[in-house]
Design a protein around this motif. Structure first.
Motif, mmCIF file in Angstrom:
data_model
loop_
_atom_site.group_PDB
_atom_site.id
_atom_site.type_symbol
_atom_site.label_atom_id
_atom_site.label_comp_id
_atom_site.label_asym_id
_atom_site.label_seq_id
_atom_site.Cartn_x
_atom_site.Cartn_y
_atom_site.Cartn_z
ATOM 1 N N GLU A 44 0.835 -1.200 0.000
ATOM 2 C CA GLU A 44 0.000 0.000 0.000
ATOM 3 C C GLU A 44 0.872 1.254 0.000
ATOM 4 O O GLU A 44 0.586 2.231 -0.683
ATOM 5 C CB GLU A 44 -0.862 -0.033 1.252
ATOM 6 C CG GLU A 44 -2.112 0.757 1.134
ATOM 7 C CD GLU A 44 -2.936 0.656 2.393
ATOM 8 O OE1 GLU A 44 -3.449 1.690 2.805
ATOM 9 O OE2 GLU A 44 -3.019 -0.439 2.952
ATOM 10 N N LEU A 88 2.680 7.201 -5.359
ATOM 11 C CA LEU A 88 2.548 7.481 -6.792
ATOM 12 C C LEU A 88 1.655 8.693 -7.029
ATOM 13 O O LEU A 88 0.730 8.951 -6.254
ATOM 14 C CB LEU A 88 1.944 6.274 -7.514
ATOM 15 C CG LEU A 88 2.732 4.954 -7.468
ATOM 16 C CD1 LEU A 88 1.961 3.868 -8.196
ATOM 17 C CD2 LEU A 88 4.100 5.128 -8.099
ATOM 18 N N TYR A 141 2.211 2.283 -3.409
ATOM 19 C CA TYR A 141 1.191 2.912 -4.248
ATOM 20 C C TYR A 141 0.865 4.322 -3.762
ATOM 21 O O TYR A 141 0.570 5.207 -4.545
ATOM 22 C CB TYR A 141 -0.087 2.069 -4.257
ATOM 23 C CG TYR A 141 0.000 0.842 -5.110
ATOM 24 C CD1 TYR A 141 0.067 0.935 -6.498
ATOM 25 C CD2 TYR A 141 0.015 -0.420 -4.542
ATOM 26 C CE1 TYR A 141 0.142 -0.200 -7.287
ATOM 27 C CE2 TYR A 141 0.088 -1.563 -5.317
ATOM 28 C CZ TYR A 141 0.153 -1.442 -6.684
ATOM 29 O OH TYR A 141 0.218 -2.560 -7.462
ATOM 30 N N GLU A 142 0.888 4.491 -2.452
ATOM 31 C CA GLU A 142 0.562 5.796 -1.873
ATOM 32 C C GLU A 142 1.473 6.896 -2.415
ATOM 33 O O GLU A 142 1.079 8.050 -2.516
ATOM 34 C CB GLU A 142 0.696 5.758 -0.342
ATOM 35 C CG GLU A 142 -0.471 5.112 0.374
ATOM 36 C CD GLU A 142 -1.741 5.949 0.310
ATOM 37 O OE1 GLU A 142 -1.663 7.113 -0.075
ATOM 38 O OE2 GLU A 142 -2.806 5.405 0.625
#
Lengths: 127, 183
Positions: A90, A96, A93-94
């Motif tokens: 997670e 990006l 992705y955070e």
């Protein structure tokens, strides 16, 4: 979550949309009529005998498609390299941006989690 | 009398030419409302949602021979609906970029929409949602309004739970920022 509570405080979760009266009741009949009309208007495809010239053209087109598939595969392989450095957590992705996140979602759809259903679906349905 | 829904039975009937049309009618009856609301929240207008929903079922009908029951019917239909909705939004985005007159704000369009009962705040929420990238918008709507679990969303959309969680957090932050800025 603080932000979620803020949205909830402002607008709640009620659905502000509605449909015309009787929409769902009449939908199935309208759709099935449309399907029947389509089926009736479909005629059997005529059998076409290809001339040697057209046959050659068809093989050329197939070769172009094959070349494009190879180019696409190479692109995805290079894409895989770009994302392989990201552990799929997670947190990764955070970090990006919107664009990178959308690209990552596209990437996952394209080559990360493709199953047989999707392959048959994309071959038959997708535009 | 309402016939009880049994997916295995319906899928079996779907692959028998003598019962196919009847089975498909049951599928449409069973899923039309759920799919409609998923599409409607994305495309906003009722007429657009109706067009997209009809196309979803037309494509499902055309591809019925390829559905062998490996995935759940709901997952299969949801994927077709998802694909159709995103294609529709992309075509609309391209049309609007060509014709600038079409670029009226969502909130302004909803003000005169006879099938929208929300107040000013609800219109603002739609405006904020419309500003999200399409996939982020979809994740937000499924999680916030339908309260769909990430795992279910993951199998339906074919993306990882991590990417979905991040998309949702991005979306929620942007929408709350929008409200804070317009407060």
């Amino acid at each position: 979550m603080e932000n979620e509570e803020l949205i909830s405080k402002y607008v709640g979760q009620d659905n502000p949309f509605r449909t015309p009266d009787g929409y769902f009741e009449s939908f199935t009949d309208r759709l099935m009529q449309r399907i029947q009309q389509q089926e009736q208007s479909e005629k059997p495809a005529p059998v076409i005998t290809l001339s040697p010239w057209r046959r050659a053209m068809r093989w050329s087109a197939a070769a172009v498609v094959a070349a494009l598939c190879i180019a696409g595969g190479t692109y995805l392989y290079v894409g895989a390299d770009r994302f392989s450095s990201l552990a799929r957590t997670e947190q990764s992705y955070e970090n990006l941006s919107d664009e990178q996140l959308d690209e990552a979602l596209d990437y996952e759809i394209a080559c990360g989690l493709v199953d047989n259903n999707k392959i048959s679906y994309y071959l038959t349905v997708a535009e | 009398m309402k016939v009880e829904w049994n997916e295995d039975e319906v899928v079996a009937a779907l692959h028998d030419s003598s019962t196919r049309e009847r089975a498909f009618t049951r599928i449409v009856d069973h899923y039309k409302e759920r799919l409609y609301w998923q599409i409607r929240r994305m495309v906003v207008s009722h007429d657009d949602a109706d067009d997209v929903l009809q196309n979803v079922f037309l494509k499902a009908w055309a591809a019925i021979d390829n559905f062998r029951g490996e995935a759940k019917l709901s997952t299969w239909l949801f994927r077709i609906a998802n694909n159709e909705t995103l294609n529709f939004l992309e075509r609309k985005r391209q049309a609007i970029s060509i014709d600038d007159e079409g670029a009226v704000s969502v909130a302004a369009r909803l003000e005169s929409d006879p099938y929208f009962d929300g107040d000013e705040t609800a219109r603002q929420l739609q405006e904020a949602i419309a500003e999200l990238p399409a996939k982020q918008r979809q994740v937000f709507l499924l999680k916030y309004f339908d309260e769909m679990k990430y795992e279910e969303m993951s199998s339906m959309l074919g993306t990882s739970v991590g990417a979905l969680k991040a998309s949702y957090h991005h979306a929620v932050k942007k929408i709350s920022d929008f409200f804070t800025a317009h407060d």
